[in-house]
Design an enzyme around this catalytic site. Structure first.
Site, short mmCIF file in Angstrom:
data_model
loop_
_atom_site.label_atom_id
_atom_site.label_comp_id
_atom_site.label_asym_id
_atom_site.label_seq_id
_atom_site.Cartn_x
_atom_site.Cartn_y
_atom_site.Cartn_z
N SER A 1 0.85 -1.19 0.00
CA SER A 1 0.00 0.00 0.00
C SER A 1 0.88 1.24 0.00
CB SER A 1 -0.95 -0.06 1.20
OG SER A 1 -1.84 1.01 1.18
N HIS B 1 -2.41 -0.67 -3.59
CA HIS B 1 -3.50 0.29 -3.41
C HIS B 1 -3.15 1.55 -4.18
CE1 HIS B 1 -4.50 -1.81 0.63
NE2 HIS B 1 -5.00 -2.47 -0.42
N ASP C 1 -5.23 -4.55 5.16
CA ASP C 1 -5.59 -5.38 4.02
C ASP C 1 -4.50 -6.44 3.83
OD1 ASP C 1 -6.87 -6.37 1.80
OD2 ASP C 1 -6.20 -4.77 0.45
#
Ligand SMILES: C[S@@+](CC[C@H](N)C(=O)[O-])C[C@H]1O[C@@H](n2cnc3c(N)ncnc32)[C@H](O)[C@@H]1O
Lengths: 205, 277
Positions: free
Chosen positions: A15, A42, A135
């Protein structure tokens, strides 16, 4: 898919801090790295495919944005497109989905990892890199449950440690390493336990 | 040798989909397996059943339970002016052609709750085509079509939709298209009058004749290649020569049988024009 060694694929979740981390990791892999690598980073929904192009220019290994119903090949890195989840089908084709975000993310690391775990089982290596959320922690659990290997970037080494920390809290990682050592580890895993590479050899599932 | 738990679940899912097809006529066997598995597993986790085998007996006997599963399978995520660049390309490169016809017919296949069709109505009305088009907006899911007919959306979405609308080249004030009522936005009746919402199943139902444009965005990504081919044939048969086929931004006609009879209007737009002759 040809199954030579134990492993068939690598999945990576990353991310914030992802651009730098991916540049460094993928930049150290050879053009003929023997496994396909599937990545969820992401990224803003309207980011375009600039990231894949940039990494492709910077790295020896081929990097592209994943297309729907694309067959995964060794020595290729597939990035999930912005605003779509990336999944793996039982027959090894890639699939995209416009389903709702999972843990606020689309693409979501969990979605990729869970589907890849179901398809590749013990033949999967899952990697969690720097990131500011959790996540991927369900995903690494699933990879372990299917007998795969989990690698987590050492939180002390990560630009943003939350995602590695969440993964380590969720499961027992097989390897916790700094980014600088990760490409060597991958090479060892991908080549090391492999049976001799002969055509037509039975798989070792 | 015993199966891994995941493999057993795959077997259960195959058996269930087979049963649903035979009992209710809905056939999900050619849906891409990873997504449908994810959705089914989610439904199972929220249900009272521990396994698909347990659920199956009741699913095959109780239509209401099946409807709840159907809702889980169809996931109707959509938004107004989703992919603003796509709507901009429509406005700039396609509408000029549409304007040359006295009347145009448009099919939205897999319209979900109608946001895409309403966005198109806004665009066509702004381009001076009000009253000169009819839209057929279809979906497999009758519950979501009911929602589409109502044309009511959460007010919290309006900020995002306004941004999308502006990025897509919208020329008016987006707020003129809805009335705010508490936490809802009620779409203006002028957007509804040329749209017909109707059930249609892409797996089993026939084509719609003589369309100038077919939109099917983010629906076939959930289908296996064979079913996707079927849908594309359906759309091809529905389209007039010179008509437009619009796909989602990650879907293409490359490597497709019918691809050589279509030209992409602009690279990456995923808007394909059917050739004459
Ligand atoms: C992700 S939504 C896409 C909505 C809209 N086209 C968009 O891009 O924003 C997918 C829709 O396809 C519908 N669908 C799924 N299977 C279908 C089928 N066999 N026939 C018609 N519609 C179907 C679902 O009910 C859902 O509403």
């Amino acid at each position: 898919m040809a199954r030579r060694g134990r492993f068939q694929a690598v999945v990576i979740g990353v991310s914030s801090g992802g651009v730098q981390a991916l540049k460094r990791l993928l930049g150290q892999l050879p053009a003929d790295f023997p496994l396909p690598i599937l990545i969820v980073q992401h990224i803003s929904p309207d980011a375009g495919n600039g990231m894949a192009k940039l990494l492709d220019q910077l790295c020896a290994i081929r990097v592209k944005e994943a297309d729907e119903q694309e067959r995964v090949l060794p020595a290729t890195v597939y990035l999930a497109p912005p605003n779509y989840h990336l999944l793996v089908e039982r027959d090894g084709l890639l699939a995209l989905s416009a389903d709702a975000p999972v843990s606020f993310a689309r693409p979501s690391v969990d979605v990729l990892f869970e589907s890849a775990a179901a398809v590749f089982g013990a033949g999967l290596i899952g990697i969690i890199l720097t990131g500011a959320n959790y996540d991927g922690s369900r995903g690494v659990q699933r990879i372990k449950a299917h007998g795969g290997v989990v690698v987590v970037q050492d939180p002390a080494d990560a630009e943003t440690p939350q995602m590695p920390l969440a993964a380590l809290a969720a499961t027992t990682a097989d390897h916790v390493v700094a980014l600088a050592d990760m490409a060597a580890l991958l090479q060892r895993l991908a080549g090391g336990t492999a049976a001799p590479r002969r055509q037509g050899e039975a798989s070792d599932a | 040798m015993a199966m891994m738990p995941g493999e057993l679940e795959d077997v259960e899912i195959r058996l269930l989909l087979e049963g649903l097809q035979q009992v209710y006529g809905y056939d999900f066997r050619d849906y891409a397996d990873a997504s449908i598995k994810r959705r089914l597993t989610q439904w199972l986790a929220e249900s009272a059943f521990a396994t698909f085998s347990q659920a199956q007996s009741q699913l095959l006997r109780e239509p209401e339970l099946f409807v709840s599963l159907l809702q889980g399978i169809t996931v109707n995520v959509t938004e107004m002016f989703r992919d603003p660049s796509f709507f901009r390309a429509l406005r700039e490169q396609v509408v000029p052609f549409l304007k040359t016809y006295p009347f145009v017919k448009i099919w939205h296949a897999g319209c979900a709750s109608g946001e895409e069709a309403y966005s198109m109505a806004i665009l066509l009305n702004e381009e001076g085509m009000a009253g000169r088009y009819r839209m057929y907006a279809t979906d497999i899911d009758e519950a979501v079509l009911q929602k589409a007919t109502e044309g009511v959306m959460p007010i919290t979405e309006m900020q995002r939709y306004t941004r999308n609308y502006q990025k897509s080249g919208g020329t008016a004030s987006f707020a003129d298209y809805y009335t705010a009522r508490y936490d809802r936005a009620i779409l203006s009746p002028s957007l509804k009058k040329d749209i017909v919402f109707a059930p249609h199943n892409l797996v089993a139902d026939a084509e719609f004749g003589e369309m100038n444009m077919v939109l099917c965005r983010n629906v076939m990504i959930y289908f296996k290649p064979t079913l996707k081919e079927r849908c594309l044939r359906l759309f091809d048969n529905s389209l007039l020569a010179g008509g437009f086929l619009c796909l989602g931004l990650k879907e293409t006609l490359e490597r497709r049988k019918m691809g050589d009879r279509y030209d992409e209007v602009a690279p990456g737009s995923r808007i394909y024009r059917k050739r004459y002759g």
